[in-house]
Design a protein around this motif. Structure first.
Motif, short mmCIF file in Angstrom:
data_model
loop_
_atom_site.label_atom_id
_atom_site.label_comp_id
_atom_site.label_asym_id
_atom_site.label_seq_id
_atom_site.Cartn_x
_atom_site.Cartn_y
_atom_site.Cartn_z
N LYS A 51 0.79 -1.23 0.00
CA LYS A 51 0.00 0.00 0.00
C LYS A 51 0.83 1.29 0.00
N GLU A 62 0.95 -8.73 -7.60
CA GLU A 62 -0.02 -8.28 -6.61
C GLU A 62 0.21 -6.80 -6.35
N VAL A 63 -0.75 -6.02 -6.75
CA VAL A 63 -0.56 -4.58 -6.68
C VAL A 63 -1.61 -3.94 -5.80
N ASP A 64 -1.15 -3.15 -4.87
CA ASP A 64 -2.00 -2.59 -3.84
C ASP A 64 -1.86 -1.07 -3.80
N ASN A 65 -1.31 -0.54 -4.86
CA ASN A 65 -1.08 0.90 -4.87
C ASN A 65 -1.25 1.39 -6.29
N LYS A 67 -7.15 -2.96 -5.50
CA LYS A 67 -6.09 -3.97 -5.49
C LYS A 67 -6.21 -4.89 -6.70
N MET A 68 -5.10 -5.27 -7.25
CA MET A 68 -5.15 -6.20 -8.39
C MET A 68 -4.10 -7.29 -8.21
N ASN A 69 -4.51 -8.51 -8.44
CA ASN A 69 -3.57 -9.62 -8.44
C ASN A 69 -3.64 -10.30 -9.80
#
Lengths: 253, 482, 458
Positions: free
Chosen positions: B381, B410-413, C367-369
Motif C-alpha cells: 500500500k 499483486e498490486v495494492d497501490n 487492489k489487483m492480483n
C-alpha cells in the motif's frame, strides 16, 4: 569443379528436380533462371545439403567427389557457400563472433592456427569496404533487425570474408533497389577469381546487367530446358519462358 | 527434418558432468538422523555461544510442525530426513594458519575444481572461502581485507568472533519460521560465509565462496550472511559442485543480505551441483532460500544466477525493497537437461517509496526436463511510484521437455507500474543450418545460439565467471542437440 | 505435474454443506435419467474428496469461497415463488437485438410451456430438465462429460445437486440466424444458494450466437454456483457473450467448460459490470487440430466489489490458436484477480497461444492480483504473455488536456478506449453498441442498466 548428373530430388514425396545435368568449372559464372516454382531454390538447397530435400537419383560431384552424403558444414568447409534467399535472424549472436567462429572452423579444417583478433578486425574492415556494408551492421546480432537489403549485403559480406570456391547466390537480387543491386553486384565481381566459380540464381534479367554470366541455364518445372551464353538472358527478358516450351514440345509438363 | 532434430537433441544432451569425482578425505561425522541431541552436538562441536544453541533448537521445534511446500511445479520424491548425515567435516582442523596445514587431498580437490587455495596463485582480485561438506576449509586474503575493516570469514568463525553482529542480523531477513527448508537450515546449518563491509568502503576485490559436497549421505546446510553498511559496495560470487553419486543428496542453504543506506551488493551464483545421470538417477536436491533486504534508502541488491546443476532446484532469490529509492535486480539463466527439474525465480517486495525492480529470466529446457519460472512482484500500500519490469523467456530444445512461466503480480497501490512479458521459442533448424552452411558444427551453433539468448544475464557476471558460465552452458546442453 | 492440493482441507464445512443439501433436496431424486443419477453420485463423491476450497487453496487464494459457504445460506432445491408475471420484475429490451429470449429463475428454467422450443432445422432450446425427457440420448452423452473431470469441489457440488438450467442444441450444418439470449435471474424473498447447470451442444459445421445475462434482483444475500458445458463439434462456430450485472449482495460463481473439436472457432466474451463477488472459471480445451479460440474479458468494479477471472486454455492438439485478452478497471476498494493459464501439451506442435492482461487502478485502495501463466511441453510453439498493472497513460492525459479537454473527460475518454479493446470483440453489432453504452455509463459512475430494464441495483 561441380558436376551434377541426372539429379532427381523431391520434397515430402513430391518430385521437384527431374534430372538435372550441369557442369561448372573454375573461373566461370553461371546464371540459373526460371519462373517461380521451377526448382531453382531447391537446386541451391540440394547442393548445400538441406535435408528436407531428398535426392532420389543422380549425383553431385564436387572436385570429383560425390558430396550427396556430406554434412552441410563439410561442404561449407570445402568452399561451398550459399547466399540465402531469406537469411535467418539469430538474436544475441553478434556478427563478429559468428564470423570469427566460421573463419576459425575453416582454419582448423586446413590445420591452421585460429585467427588473431587484430588480423580478423583488419580483414573485416577491408571486406566491409569492398562490399560497401555499413560498419554498424557488424556490431549487431546476425541479421537481427536488418532490412531486406542489409540482409542481402550481409550475405555478400560473409562471402567476401569466407572466400568460397563455389558461391551460390539464391535470388540475391530480389527485394533490392537499384543502388543496392549495384553494390551487391560490384561485390560479387570484385570477388571473382580464376580459381572460383559463382552460380547466380534469379528470375530477373536485371542482375545480369551487372554480373555478366558465362552461361545461362533455364530451369523450368524441374528440368534445364536450355543452356546458352549470356544472350539467352536477354531473349528470356523479351519473350518470357513460354516460347521455350513451344520450342521443345515435351519441355515441362 | 525429424532426423536432424533428433541429432541436434542428442548432441546437446549427451555430455558428462565434469566435477563428479570424489576425494578420499578423512571425515569427522555425526551419526545419521536428526533430533535435539544432534543439534546440541553440532553446536557443542562448533563451540557456539548459548544463544546460537537456542536459535537452533527453536528452529528445530518449529520445523517439526511444518510440512514440505507442495506448490512448486516439481515432483519431489519423499525425503527421509532421518537418513541424512547433518554434520561432516574434514578431520584436519579448520581455520588454518598457512596453506601447508590444509590437507593435501583437500587442496588437490579444489585445484582440480580450478579453485587453487594458495593466495599467490589466485586469480587476481578474488578472495575465496572454500567450504567442503559442513565446514569452511580455507579463507584467502583475510588479512588484506581486514586492513579495510572488511570481515570475510567462515560463519563458524563469525559466530565466535562477532556474536553481536550475528545476534543482530542472523535470521533478520530469513526468519527460521519462513519456510520448511529455512527452518531446517536454521536448526542444523554447519558453516558458510560471513561478510561485513564497513561504512564507506568499496570492497576492492570480488569475494567468493566455493561450496563442495564430498561426503556421501550428507546434507549440506550452509548459511551466508552479507552486511553492507552505509555507502559500501561488494560483489560476491558463489560456486558449487558435488561428486556423482547414485543417491540424491540434500542441499538446503540460506543466504541473507542486508544493505544499509546507499549501499550495494551484487550476488552472483554459478550453480553446478551434480544434476544426476542421463536417466535421472542421483543428483542434488537444491532447496535454497536467498533473500536480501534493501534496508536503507538508495540501496541496491542485484542477484545474478546461472543454474545448470542439481536434480531439483527450488530457489527464489528475493529482495525486500524497504528503503525509499531502493532497487532490486534479478538476472537468471536456468538450464535443465535430461530429467532435471527447476522451479526458480524471484520475489520483489516493494515497500518503500520510489522503489524499482527488474527481472530478466532466461530458461532453457532440453531432454526430458522441466523448467519453471516462478516470480512474485508485490507492491504494498505505501509503496508509492513502484516500478517493475519483468522479462521471462523460455527456450525449448526438443519435444520432450517442458518450459513454464508462473508470474504472480499483486498490486495494492495505484501509482505502481508493473509490467510482465514472456516469450517461448525454440532453436530454429534454419538457424542451425545457417551456421552449418558457414562451416560451424551443430554443437557449436547451439552453444552460440544459447549464449546469445542468455547474453543479457551473462553480461551481469564478473568477467572471469562469465567465461566459465558460457562454457558451462554449452557443456550442460551437450548431447541435447546433435 | 505440479502437485495440486487435492485433499479436502475443509472436511467439516464440506460435510455441513452436504448435509444441508441432502436435508433440503428430496423431490429431485425421482424420474431422473440413469446418466444424471451417475453424475449426481460422482458429484457427491468428488465433493467429499475435494471439498469446499479452503483459504489455502491456490486456485481460490484471493476469493474466499470458504467464507461464502460459512454464511449458511440455505440451498434452493425446488422452484418456488413463481406465481408472478416475469414482465413485472424483469424486462430486457434490446429492441434491435431480435433474439430468442429464455429465462432461468433461481436456477430453474422459467417457461409457461413445458416442452422444448422446436425450430426449423431441428434447433432445440429450453430447460435442461425438459431436455432430459425429450432428448435423453443426447443429454446422457454430453452431460458432465467435460465438467466431470474437474477437481474443483464446487463443480462437484453442482453435479451432485443441480438439476435444471438451459439447454441449447444446434444440429450439424445448421446456422442459427438469430442470437439466443439467456437471462439468469436470482430473485426471491429470502437468501438462497442457487445452483444450475447449462448444456450447449453444437453439431458439426453449425453456428450459434449466444448472449447470457446474469442478473440478481433479490435484495437478500444470494450465492450462485453454476456450471455451463459447451461442446463444439468439428468446424462449429460459437460467439458467446456473458454479461454480469448484479447487485452488491450477490455472490456469483460460474464454471464454464468448453470443448473444441477440429477447426472450430470460438469467440467468448465475458463482461462483468457490477456485482458483489464474482468468480468466473473458464476452462477451454482444444481437442482437435486447427481450432481457434478467443477468450476476452472486461471487468469494471468499484466500492467493495470483488471479481476473479480464472482462464485456462489447454492446447491438446497441434496447430491450434488461442488468444486471451482480459482488461480491468478497479475503483474505490474493489479487488480484481486474473489468473490465466496456457497449457501446451506434448505433441501440440505449431501451437500459437497468446495472453494479455491489463489493469488500471483508480484509487490507492483498489487492489489487483494477476497471474498469467504458461505451461509448455512442446518445442515448436509460439507463446507469449504479458500483464500490466498501472494507471492511465500520463502522456496521453496531458496531450488531451493540452487540446482543451477537461481532466475528467480526458480520463473517461482514455478509460473508454481502454475498455473498448475488449468490447469491440463482441460480434453482435447491436449488442456491442449496447454494451459500449453500458460500459460508458458504468465508467461515469451511473448505474449501468438498460433503458427499459426494471432491474434495480441499489
Amino acid at each position: 569443379m561441380l558436376k551434377i548428373e541426372n539429379l532427381h530430388a523431391s520434397i515430402e514425396g513430391k518430385e521437384i528436380l527431374k534430372g538435372i545435368n550441369l557442369e561448372i568449372n573454375e573461373g566461370e559464372v553461371h546464371a540459373i533462371m526460371g519462373p517461380n516454382g521451377s526448382g531453382k531454390s531447391t537446386l541451391a538447397s540440394v547442393i548445400v545439403g538441406r535435408d528436407y530435400v531428398q535426392i532420389t537419383d543422380g549425383r553431385i560431384l564436387y572436385d570429383g567427389e560425390d558430396i550427396t552424403k556430406w554434412s552441410p558444414e563439410e561442404r561449407a568447409l570445402k568452399g561451398v557457400f550459399l547466399g540465402f534467399q531469406y537469411p535467418v535472424e539469430i538474436p544475441g549472436v553478434s556478427m563478429v563472433n559468428f564470423l570469427r567462429a566460421a573463419i576459425n572452423e575453416q582454419r582448423k579444417y586446413r590445420g591452421e592456427e585460429p585467427i588473431s583478433p587484430s588480423e580478423f578486425l583488419r580483414i573485416m574492415r577491408e571486406k566491409k569496404n569492398l562490399v560497401g556494408i555499413d560498419s554498424a551492421l557488424t556490431n549487431r546480432s546476425v541479421n537481427e533487425g536488418f532490412s531486406g537489403g542489409e540482409k542481402k549485403k550481409n550475405e555478400i559480406f560473409q562471402m567476401a570474408m569466407l572466400e568460397p570456391r563455389l558461391a551460390i547466390l539464391d535470388e540475391t537480387d530480389s527485394g533490392l533497389d537499384i543502388d543496392a543491386l549495384r553494390t551487391v553486384a560490384q561485390g560479387v565481381n570484385a570477388l571473382k577469381r580464376p580459381d572460383n566459380a559463382t552460380i547466380v540464381i534469379t528470375h530477373y534479367q536485371r542482375l545480369l546487367n551487372y554480373i555478366v554470366p558465362d552461361f545461362v541455364h533455364v530451369l523450368y518445372k524441374g528440368k534445364i530446358l536450355k543452356s546458352s551464353g549470356k544472350e539467352l538472358a536477354l531473349e528470356l527478358e523479351e519473350k518470357g519462358y513460354d516460347w521455350l516450351q513451344d520450342d521443345n514440345g515435351n519441355g515441362g509438363i | 527434418m525429424e532426423k536432424d532434430q533428433d541429432k541436434i537433441i542428442s548432441e546437446v544432451t549427451g555430455s558428462e558432468y565434469k566435477y563428479g569425482f570424489t576425494s578420499d578425505i578423512e571425515m569427522d561425522t555425526l551419526p545419521k538422523g536428526l533430533n535435539e541431541n544432534i543439534i546440541h552436538e553440532i553446536s557443542r562441536r562448533k563451540n557456539e555461544p548459548e544463544f546460537m544453541l537456542e536459535f537452533r533448537l527453536k528452529a528445530y521445534r518449529h520445523w517439526l510442525k511444518m510440512e514440505m511446500p507442495e506448490w512448486a511445479h516439481l515432483k519431489i520424491p519423499e525425503i527421509d530426513y532421518q537418513d541424512i548425515i547433518y554434520y561432516a567435516v574434514p578431520k584436519a582442523k579448520p581455520n588454518l594458519e598457512s596453506m601447508d596445514e590444509v590437507d593435501p587431498e583437500i587442496r588437490e580437490t579444489f585445484t582440480k575444481l580450478g579453485i587453487p587455495l594458495e593466495e599467490q596463485k589466485r586469480l587476481s582480485g578474488v578472495a575465496v572461502d572454500a567450504v567442503m561438506d559442513s565446514a569452511s576449509v580455507k579463507t584467502t586474503f583475510q588479512e588484506s581485507l581486514a586492513e579495510l575493516g572488511i570481515i570475510f570469514c567462515s560463519m563458524s568463525e563469525a559466530i565466535v568472533k562477532y556474536p553481536d553482529l550475528i545476534k543482530k542480523y542472523l535470521g533478520s531477513v530469513v526468519p527460521y519460521t519462513d519456510n520448511f527448508f529455512a527452518a531446517l537450515n536454521s536448526a542444523v546449518f554447519s558453516d558458510g560465509s560471513f561478510v561485513y563491509i564497513p561504512k564507506g568502503v568499496r570492497c576492492p576485490m570480488e569475494l567468493s565462496t566455493y561450496f563442495r559436497i564430498n561426503a556421501a549421505n550428507t546434507g549440506q546446510f550452509e548459511r551466508t550472511l552479507i552486511i553492507a553498511d552505509d555507502d559500501s559496495y561488494v560483489s560476491y560470487l558463489e560456486g558449487c559442485t558435488a561428486p556423482m553419486r547414485d543417491k540424491n543428496q540434500l542441499h538446503a542453504a540460506i543466504v541473507e543480505i542486508i544493505t544499509h543506506e546507499n549501499a550495494g551488493v551484487k550476488y552472483s551464483t554459478v550453480q553446478n551441483w551434480y544434476p544426476g545421470d542421463k536417466d535421472g538417477k542421483g543428483g542434488i536436491y537444491n532447496f535454497v532460500t536467498k533473500r536480501g533486504l534493501c534496508k536503507g534508502n538508495h540501496s541496491k541488491i542485484s542477484w545474478t544466477q546461472v543454474e545448470t546443476g542439481s536434480a531439483i532446484t527450488w530457489k527464489y532469490p528475493s529482495t525486500i525493497l524497504k528503503g525509499d529509492y531502493s532497487k532490486g535486480e534479478f538476472y537468471s539463466v536456468a538450464v535443465t537437461n535430461n530429467y532435471q527439474q527447476a522451479d526458480t525465480g524471484t520475489k520483489m517486495m516493494h515497500i518503500g517509496r520510489n522503489t524499482r525492480s527488474l527481472i530478466v529470466s532466461k530458461g532453457i529446457s532440453a531432454g526430458r526436463s522441466n523448467n519453471s519460472y516462478r516470480g512474485l512482484v508485490k507492491v504494498t500500500k505505501g509503496a508509492e511510484n513502484a516500478r517493475n519490469y519483468s522479462q521471462c523467456d523460455s527456450l525449448l530444445i526438443g519435444g520432450q521437455c517442458g518450459a513454464h512461466t508462473f508470474p504472480y503480480i499483486e498490486v495494492d497501490n495505484k501509482t505502481a507500474v508493473v509490467e510482465h512479458e514472456a516469450t517461448t521459442s525454440k532453436i530454429g533448424e534454419d538457424q542451425i543450418f545457417y551456421c552449418n552452411q558457414r562451416g560451424i558444427s551443430t554443437e557449436d551453433a547451439v552453444g552460440m545460439i544459447v549464449n546469445g539468448y542468455a547474453k543479457e544475464v551473462l553480461n551481469q557476471l564478473p568477467m572471469e565467471f562469465a567465461v566459465e558460465a558460457q562454457k558451462l552452458l554449452q557443456i550442460s546442453l551437450e548431447g541435447s542437440v546433435g | 505435474m505440479g502437485k495440486e492440493v487435492l485433499r479436502n482441507k475443509t472436511p467439516e464445512l464440506t460435510r455441513m454443506v452436504l448435509d444441508r443439501f441432502e436435508k433440503t433436496g428430496t423431490s429431485v431424486k425421482t424420474g431422473l435419467l440413469p446418466a444424471v443419477k451417475i453424475m449426481q453420485q460422482k458429484g457427491r463423491e468428488a465433493f467429499l474428496t475435494y471439498g469446499i476450497p479452503g483459504y489455502k487453496n491456490e486456485k481460490y487464494r484471493f476469493t474466499p469461497v470458504q467464507k461464502y459457504f460459512e454464511k449458511n445460506i440455505p440451498p434452493l432445491m425446488v422452484p418456488r415463488n413463481r406465481n408472478f408475471k416475469l414482465d413485472d420484475i424483469f424486462r430486457c429490451d434490446i429492441p434491435t437485438l431480435n433474439t430468442f429470449m429464455h429465462v432461468v429463475l433461481n436456477g430453474f428454467y422459467f417457461e409457461e410451456t413445458s416442452s422444448l422450443g422446436k425450430m426449423e432445422d431441428g434447433i432445440r432450446i429450453g430447460g435442461l430438465r425438459q431436455a432430459m425427457k425429450e432428448m435423453p440420448g443426447l443429454v446422457s452423452k454430453y452431460l458432465n462429460l467435460a465438467a466431470g473431470e474437474s477437481t474443483d469441489g464446487l463443480v462437484a457440488l453442482n453435479a451432485a445437486f443441480a438439476t435444471d438450467g438451459f439447454f441449447i442444441y444446434v444440429p450439424d450444418n445448421v446456422v442459427m440466424e438469430k442470437p439466443v439470449q439467456v437471462v439468469n435471474i436470482v430473485n426471491d424473498n429470502q437468501s438462497d444458494l442457487v445452483q444450475y447447470r447449462n448444456l450447449i451442444v453444437l453439431g458439426k459445421n453449425s453456428e450459434a450466437r449466444i448472449v447470457v445475462c446474469d442478473h440478481t434482483l433479490s435484495e437478500y444475500e444470494s450465492l450462485s454456483n453454476s456450471v455451463t458445458e459447451v461442446f463444439m463439434d468439428r468446424e462449429a462456430r460459437l460467439d458467446m457473450t456473458r454479461l454480469q450485472n448484479e447487485n452488491n449482495n450477490a455472490t456469483n460463481i460460474t464454471h464454464t467448460f468448453i470443448r473444441q473439436e477440429a477447426r472450430t472457432l470460438l469467440n467468448n466474451n465475458h463482461i462483468s459490470l457490477h456485482g458483489g463477488h464474482i468468480r468466473n472459471n473458464l476452462d477451454i480445451v482444444l481437442v482437435g487440430s486447427h481450432a481457434k479460440s478467443h477468450a476476452n474479458g472486461l471487468f469494471l468494479m468499484d466500492h467493495d466489489q470483488h471479481v476473479d477471472n480464472h482462464v485456462f486454455v489447454s492446447h491438446a492438439a497441434p496447430e491450434c490458436f488461442s488468444n486471451q485478452l482480459y482488461k480491468g478497471v478497479l475503483n474505490n476498494n474493489a479487488t480484481g484477480v486474473f489468473s490465466g493459464k496456457i497449457l501446451v501439451e506434448k505433441g501440440a506442435q505449431k501451437t500459437e497461444a497468446y495472453q494479455v492482461n491489463k489493469n488500471i487502478l483508480l484509487t490507492d485502495t483498489a487492489k489487483m492480483n494477476s497471474k498469467p501463466q504458461l505451461e509448455i511441453y512442446a518445442d515448436d510453439v509460439k507463446c507469449t504473455h504479458g500483464a500490466t498493472v498501472g494507471q492511465l497513460d500520463e502522456e496521453a492525459m496531458f496531450y488531451l488536456r493540452s487540446r482543451g479537454i477537461r481532466e475528467n473527460d480526458a480520463r473517461l475518454m482514455l478509460m473508454y478506449a481502454f475498455a473498448h479493446d475488449v468490447v469491440r470483440k463482441i460480434r453482435i453489432e447491436v449488442l456491442q453498441d449496447r454494451i459500449t453504452e453500458l460500459v460508458e455509463k458504468r465508467l461515469k459512475g451511473d448505474i449501468p442498466k438498460c433503458h427499459t430494464c426494471l432491474v434495480n441495483y441499489s
